[in-house]
Design a protein around this motif. Structure first.
Motif, mmCIF file in Angstrom:
data_model
loop_
_atom_site.group_PDB
_atom_site.id
_atom_site.type_symbol
_atom_site.label_atom_id
_atom_site.label_comp_id
_atom_site.label_asym_id
_atom_site.label_seq_id
_atom_site.Cartn_x
_atom_site.Cartn_y
_atom_site.Cartn_z
ATOM 1 N N ALA A 1 43.514 24.173 20.036
ATOM 2 C CA ALA A 1 43.800 24.121 18.605
ATOM 3 C C ALA A 1 42.966 25.141 17.828
ATOM 4 O O ALA A 1 43.440 25.714 16.840
ATOM 5 C CB ALA A 1 43.543 22.711 18.073
ATOM 6 N N LYS A 2 41.725 25.380 18.249
ATOM 7 C CA LYS A 2 40.876 26.336 17.543
ATOM 8 C C LYS A 2 41.442 27.751 17.606
ATOM 9 O O LYS A 2 41.186 28.554 16.706
ATOM 10 C CB LYS A 2 39.464 26.306 18.136
ATOM 11 N N LEU A 3 42.198 28.071 18.662
ATOM 12 C CA LEU A 3 42.740 29.422 18.821
ATOM 13 C C LEU A 3 44.131 29.562 18.227
ATOM 14 O O LEU A 3 44.651 30.683 18.144
ATOM 15 C CB LEU A 3 42.790 29.792 20.305
ATOM 16 N N THR A 4 44.760 28.461 17.812
ATOM 17 C CA THR A 4 46.136 28.522 17.289
ATOM 18 C C THR A 4 46.198 27.925 15.881
ATOM 19 O O THR A 4 46.199 28.648 14.899
ATOM 20 C CB THR A 4 47.088 27.783 18.234
ATOM 21 N N LEU A 5 46.272 26.599 15.794
ATOM 22 C CA LEU A 5 46.330 25.879 14.514
ATOM 23 C C LEU A 5 45.186 24.867 14.492
ATOM 24 O O LEU A 5 45.330 23.757 15.011
ATOM 25 C CB LEU A 5 47.685 25.179 14.345
ATOM 26 N N PRO A 6 44.047 25.196 13.911
ATOM 27 C CA PRO A 6 42.874 24.313 14.001
ATOM 28 C C PRO A 6 43.070 22.943 13.366
ATOM 29 O O PRO A 6 42.391 21.990 13.743
ATOM 30 C CB PRO A 6 41.783 25.111 13.279
ATOM 31 N N TYR A 7 43.961 22.821 12.397
ATOM 32 C CA TYR A 7 44.106 21.543 11.709
ATOM 33 C C TYR A 7 44.875 20.509 12.528
ATOM 34 O O TYR A 7 44.894 19.326 12.158
ATOM 35 C CB TYR A 7 44.833 21.741 10.372
ATOM 36 N N LEU A 8 45.514 20.916 13.628
ATOM 37 C CA LEU A 8 46.305 19.975 14.403
ATOM 38 C C LEU A 8 45.437 18.939 15.105
ATOM 39 O O LEU A 8 45.816 17.767 15.205
ATOM 40 C CB LEU A 8 47.149 20.728 15.441
ATOM 41 N N LEU A 9 44.288 19.335 15.596
ATOM 42 C CA LEU A 9 43.443 18.426 16.370
ATOM 43 C C LEU A 9 41.987 18.728 16.049
ATOM 44 O O LEU A 9 41.528 19.864 16.237
ATOM 45 C CB LEU A 9 43.711 18.606 17.873
ATOM 46 N N VAL A 10 41.261 17.731 15.572
ATOM 47 C CA VAL A 10 39.855 17.896 15.202
ATOM 48 C C VAL A 10 39.071 16.722 15.763
ATOM 49 O O VAL A 10 39.626 15.678 16.119
ATOM 50 C CB VAL A 10 39.675 17.974 13.670
ATOM 51 N N ASN A 11 37.745 16.893 15.830
ATOM 52 C CA ASN A 11 36.866 15.809 16.260
ATOM 53 C C ASN A 11 36.809 14.708 15.207
ATOM 54 O O ASN A 11 37.045 14.949 14.017
ATOM 55 C CB ASN A 11 35.456 16.340 16.531
ATOM 56 N N GLU A 12 36.502 13.509 15.673
ATOM 57 C CA GLU A 12 36.389 12.391 14.739
ATOM 58 C C GLU A 12 35.282 12.621 13.722
ATOM 59 O O GLU A 12 35.404 12.274 12.551
ATOM 60 C CB GLU A 12 36.134 11.094 15.508
ATOM 61 N N PHE B 1 50.806 9.891 15.931
ATOM 62 C CA PHE B 1 49.397 9.756 16.296
ATOM 63 C C PHE B 1 49.002 10.954 17.151
ATOM 64 O O PHE B 1 49.586 11.170 18.222
ATOM 65 C CB PHE B 1 49.145 8.470 17.092
ATOM 66 N N PRO B 2 48.011 11.755 16.733
ATOM 67 C CA PRO B 2 47.517 12.840 17.602
ATOM 68 C C PRO B 2 46.679 12.269 18.738
ATOM 69 O O PRO B 2 46.378 11.072 18.792
ATOM 70 C CB PRO B 2 46.690 13.701 16.654
ATOM 71 N N TRP C 1 40.509 34.651 14.457
ATOM 72 C CA TRP C 1 40.522 36.068 14.104
ATOM 73 C C TRP C 1 41.893 36.691 14.290
ATOM 74 O O TRP C 1 42.100 37.852 13.916
ATOM 75 C CB TRP C 1 39.494 36.828 14.954
ATOM 76 N N GLN C 2 42.821 36.009 14.883
ATOM 77 C CA GLN C 2 44.176 36.530 15.111
ATOM 78 C C GLN C 2 45.174 35.438 14.734
ATOM 79 O O GLN C 2 44.841 34.251 14.709
ATOM 80 C CB GLN C 2 44.362 36.960 16.570
ATOM 81 N N SER C 3 46.406 35.857 14.420
ATOM 82 C CA SER C 3 47.479 34.931 14.032
ATOM 83 C C SER C 3 48.599 34.871 15.051
ATOM 84 O O SER C 3 49.629 34.255 14.782
ATOM 85 C CB SER C 3 48.047 35.346 12.674
ATOM 86 N N VAL C 4 48.418 35.506 16.197
ATOM 87 C CA VAL C 4 49.464 35.488 17.225
ATOM 88 C C VAL C 4 49.648 34.070 17.759
ATOM 89 O O VAL C 4 50.777 33.613 17.976
ATOM 90 C CB VAL C 4 49.111 36.464 18.368
ATOM 91 N N GLY C 5 48.547 33.351 17.973
ATOM 92 C CA GLY C 5 48.653 31.989 18.480
ATOM 93 C C GLY C 5 49.371 31.069 17.511
ATOM 94 O O GLY C 5 50.218 30.261 17.918
ATOM 95 N N ALA C 6 49.049 31.160 16.225
ATOM 96 C CA ALA C 6 49.705 30.300 15.233
ATOM 97 C C ALA C 6 51.194 30.610 15.138
ATOM 98 O O ALA C 6 52.035 29.699 15.083
ATOM 99 C CB ALA C 6 49.033 30.489 13.875
ATOM 100 N N LYS C 7 51.560 31.888 15.136
ATOM 101 C CA LYS C 7 52.969 32.256 15.070
ATOM 102 C C LYS C 7 53.722 31.797 16.310
ATOM 103 O O LYS C 7 54.860 31.312 16.222
ATOM 104 C CB LYS C 7 53.092 33.773 14.907
ATOM 105 N N HIS D 1 58.760 17.161 14.239
ATOM 106 C CA HIS D 1 58.233 18.527 14.247
ATOM 107 C C HIS D 1 56.713 18.534 14.367
ATOM 108 O O HIS D 1 56.137 19.365 15.075
ATOM 109 C CB HIS D 1 58.665 19.255 12.970
ATOM 110 N N GLN D 2 56.043 17.605 13.697
ATOM 111 C CA GLN D 2 54.590 17.499 13.852
ATOM 112 C C GLN D 2 54.206 17.118 15.279
ATOM 113 O O GLN D 2 53.251 17.662 15.844
ATOM 114 C CB GLN D 2 54.049 16.450 12.873
ATOM 115 N N ALA D 3 54.961 16.193 15.855
ATOM 116 C CA ALA D 3 54.669 15.780 17.233
ATOM 117 C C ALA D 3 54.922 16.917 18.217
ATOM 118 O O ALA D 3 54.172 17.082 19.188
ATOM 119 C CB ALA D 3 55.512 14.559 17.598
#
Length: 534
Positions: free
Chosen positions: A25-36, A146-147, A49-55, A122-124
């Motif tokens: 998640a840190k390399l693509t979309l960090p908000y999808l999965l975070v620590n408690e 639920f993530p 630093w790059q947006s290729v993973g998010a796209k 879509h979120q799942a």
């Protein structure tokens, strides 16, 4: 066993998968999965630093969601079993049943379109692509997602889910009257965990414990707060219509959780992240302009700094120099490697990249897109089995219980999934059939194609490839022959009428000159009238 205790026991098996999911998640979309802890303290997320993973993740998730729940067509079909036609069902009634089933399918899709199911799905799906796991609960008010950091599961030796425990933080004011009030100086049962994560003490940890009852084969679940069962939260569901859908992207034998698509290409994403950071920081350093003035020069730094554009000052060129990084060749190597990694990642995530040239044709674009979509075949298999089938069974049961949908006869009608890998198979058949007909028409001519190809069979196969029911839509051979005969009879009657009109305009048809011809046209009316008067 208490739900909180069971949740803490099962987190050990989840730890490895959760750590990998957090890294992806840190390399693509960090908000999808975070620590408690990050969720409780609202720590800012680090931007890649790059947006290729998010796209790439967004593109693949959109393709999967549209393939699983297509907005224009149904993702399932109600079919009558062929082996039951001769035993319990009259074959003549099948056409009426097909029309009724088509109406029921539209009713189900109208219910899906009116809900927020596609938003939650879509979120799942994005969670599946990144972390490889997701949990969906089909409640009365809609779907809930639920993530991976909020649930744990336990499976048997065959990979079937037997236990699910979820964890949520809910304000105690919302649960007033349903749980015992907390005393002023009392610490909740999860007080140690809240103190470690920094969660608000006003939030209650709500655990939902879901189990498969081996005695009656039904799913049972309830909710607990402070190790006490919340009143009115006990419920059950049939085994084949459970509202709890535990989804995996890739399943491996012996593992209770799945693996995501990002994990398969984590090495390329790490390399791309490091190179992107180095190239951005190096470019920023190279763009910085710094002048060096020799200490023994007559040119003063202050004079150079205060000089305007086009000003004339005294000095020697050798006394002033500009700091240069001199890493152009190294930056070019890093940029070329970044382009290579970006292309590999985009190809793996079905991002369509068309060759940039003046002769790029529409056929090349179509073939490139088809090749990328065919790579989704293996991904659809597990999602069809773990998501579409349980989702359809639960939706049909809810609509039937509410009276919005009539009950289907057991053993005769069988719902069949026509989305996902089945839709890809139909698309492949359609493309092959169209290409076959086009090749014959272009190489041998339309006359040879019409002579050797059965138009009726081609229409039926094309409709089947596109999932279209040809009942009362495509004319049968008997109807076509009947219409052809009627057209020929009408044409013959028109020809006879035309000939009779032409004969009536000739001089021979004059009654005074040829009364016998007029009698033939009028059907012998002259004989009935008797001889002409003398």
């Amino acid at each position: 066993m208490k739900a909180r205790t069971r949740y803490n026991q099962l987190t050990t098996d989840r730890a490895t998968f959760l750590d990998v999911g957090l890294e992806c998640a840190k390399l693509t979309l960090p908000y999808l999965l975070v620590n408690e802890g990050d969720t409780a303290t609202h720590r800012p997320l680090k931007t890649p630093w790059q947006s290729v993973g998010a796209k790439s993740v967004t593109t693949l998730a959109a393709k999967l969601m549209l393939a699983l729940l297509p907005p224009q067509t149904t993702f399932f079909k109600l079919q009558v079993r062929d082996d039951k036609l001769g035993e319990e069902l009259d074959p003549q009634v099948r056409s009426e049943l097909d029309l009724s089933f088509s109406k029921m399918e539209r009713m189900v899709m109208d219910s899906v379109n009116a809900s927020n199911d596609r938003v939650v799905v879509h979120q799942a799906v994005k969670q599946l692509v990144v972390a490889g796991n997701a949990l969906i609960f089909m409640g009365k008010e809609g779907l809930k997602h639920f993530p991976l950091n909020r649930y744990v599961v336990e499976r048997d030796g065959n990979g079937n889910v037997i236990e699910i425990v979820t964890k949520e933080l809910i304000n105690r004011k919302l649960l007033a009257g349903r749980i015992p009030e907390k005393k002023p100086n009392e610490v909740s049962a999860g007080g140690g965990l809240n103190a470690r994560t920094g969660a608000n003490d006003d939030d209650a940890e709500v655990y939902t414990y879901v189990r498969m009852d081996k005695d009656n084969g039904r799913w049972t679940w309830h909710q607990e707060v402070d190790d006490s069962i919340v009143a009115g939260t006990k419920s059950t569901a049939p085994k084949n219509a459970s509202p709890w859908l535990v989804l995996r992207f890739n399943a491996f034998d012996g593992e209770p959780y799945g693996r995501g698509r990002v994990e398969e290409f984590l090495g390329d994403l790490k390399s791309l992240e490091a190179l992107s950071q180095a190239l951005v920081e190096g470019s920023a350093a190279a763009a910085k302009v710094v002048f060096l003035v020799s200490p023994s020069s007559t040119t003063k730094p202050q004079t150079l700094a205060q000089a305007g554009n086009g000003a004339i000052v005294q000095g020697r060129p050798d006394d002033v120099q500009v700091v240069q990084v001199g890493k152009t060749a190294d930056f070019r190597t890093a940029a070329e490697m970044i382009n290579t990694l970006s292309q590999r990642i985009q190809d793996a995530f079905m991002v369509l990249n068309i060759r940039q040239s003046e002769r790029t044709t529409a056929e090349e674009v179509r073939l490139t897109q088809l090749e990328l979509e065919q790579q989704l075949g293996g991904l659809f298999t597990l999602l069809t089995d773990e998501f579409l089938k349980p989702y359809l069974n639960r939706t049909l049961m809810v609509l039937q219980r509410s009276g919005q949908l009539p009950r289907l006869p057991k053993g005769i009608v069988r719902p069949t999934i026509v989305a996902g890998v089945n839709a890809l198979g139909r698309g492949q058949d359609r493309e092959s059939l169209i290409q076959f007909i086009t090749t014959i028409a272009q190489t041998m001519g339309p006359e040879v194609m019409m002579k050797n190809i059965s138009a009726d069979e081609y229409i039926k196969r094309l409709a089947a490839a596109q999932g279209i029911d040809v009942l009362n839509l495509v004319k049968s051979m008997e109807v076509q022959q009947s219409e052809q005969q009627q057209a020929m009879q009408q044409q013959q009657q028109m020809e006879l009428t035309k000939q009779a009109g032409q004969l009536a305009g000739t001089p021979m048809m004059d009654p005074s000159k040829n009364p016998q011809a007029m009698e033939m046209i009028n059907g012998g009316a002259g004989e009935e009238a008797g001889p002409p008067p003398q």
